[in-house]
Scaffold this motif. Sequence first.
Motif, PDB file in Angstrom:
ATOM      1  N   LYS A  32      38.529  32.437  35.721  1.00  0.00           N
ATOM      2  CA  LYS A  32      39.463  32.153  37.104  1.00  0.00           C
ATOM      3  C   LYS A  32      38.800  33.166  38.176  1.00  0.00           C
ATOM      4  CE  LYS A  32      43.218  30.031  34.937  1.00  0.00           C
ATOM      5  NZ  LYS A  32      42.857  30.239  33.437  1.00  0.00           N
ATOM      6  N   SER A  43      38.529  38.136  40.295  1.00  0.00           N
ATOM      7  CA  SER A  43      38.530  37.324  39.167  1.00  0.00           C
ATOM      8  C   SER A  43      39.905  37.974  38.342  1.00  0.00           C
ATOM      9  CB  SER A  43      37.346  37.628  38.431  1.00  0.00           C
ATOM     10  OG  SER A  43      37.494  39.100  37.644  1.00  0.00           O
ATOM     11  N   GLU A  44      40.252  37.134  37.458  1.00  0.00           N
ATOM     12  CA  GLU A  44      41.614  37.325  36.589  1.00  0.00           C
ATOM     13  C   GLU A  44      41.120  38.584  35.982  1.00  0.00           C
ATOM     14  OE1 GLU A  44      41.433  35.164  32.862  1.00  0.00           O
ATOM     15  OE2 GLU A  44      40.298  33.562  34.069  1.00  0.00           O
ATOM     16  N   LYS A  47      42.391  41.557  38.152  1.00  0.00           N
ATOM     17  CA  LYS A  47      43.784  41.716  38.101  1.00  0.00           C
ATOM     18  C   LYS A  47      44.309  42.600  36.990  1.00  0.00           C
ATOM     19  CE  LYS A  47      44.368  38.202  41.903  1.00  0.00           C
ATOM     20  NZ  LYS A  47      45.206  37.032  42.180  1.00  0.00           N
TER      21      LYS A  47
END
Length: 266
Positions: A32, A43-44, A47
């Motif tokens: 994602k 992007s995921e 994080k």
Amino acid sequence: MPDYHDDLRLAHVLADAADATTMDRFKALDLKVETKPDMTPVSEADKAAEELIRGHLQRARPRDAILGEEFGIEGTGPRRWVVDPIDGTKNYVRGVPVWATLISLMEAGEGGFEPVMGVVSAPALGRRWWAAKGAGAFTGRSLTSATRLRVSKVERIQDASFAYSSLTGWEEQGRLDGFLDLSRACWRTRGYGDFWSYMMVAEGSVDICAEPELSLWDMAAPAIVVQEAGGSFTGLDGTPGPHSGNAAASNGLLHRELLGYLNQRY
């Protein structure tokens, strides 16, 4: 001089954990990716890696502040960890292996916060670099399996290898002509980009590099590695350290000439 060995050892543990997280999602078909307000991708994995590092630091160093690219500043005090979970997110989301997790520790001094320890971990390249103030810079697989880093001894710009990231920022700042003049004067130019250019300066495989627009989390870890390898790391205005919003790094011998070219205005 303070001993940062325990902090460095902790940073390696943090980098190991981040590497596992980022590599697990690297080249994932269902990764994602969102666009931040500054129009850069996140992007995921960015994080998740930063959240993981923050969680570890909150347990291991509860009195220290944390500044990260994705979640900002948390805490106060004379010690501040600075984290870029994935430096090179555009590469990461396209499956290019040139990206790294940057972890540094900064301490308050007379001139403000300055980096005293840094780790740069690029798991897709199988490389890691690190340094601590007064203890030198190294590369290797672990603290006990490492090679000392030293910058090159190239003294002439016409013999120098110059690394950069892209042309767009130089043009936007009106520095493109100076950049191109430097490129023509050098022996070799290559767009390695991001953290990697600075690590190669520290290794001595590249002699000079520069970027026109950066954030503190992009520079704090590379700055201490370059400096402890015997090089110079400043802003384009010549101010030492990672606070200028841009960067120039060299073996030290070529630094004045590097800045001279990049500050040409037409």
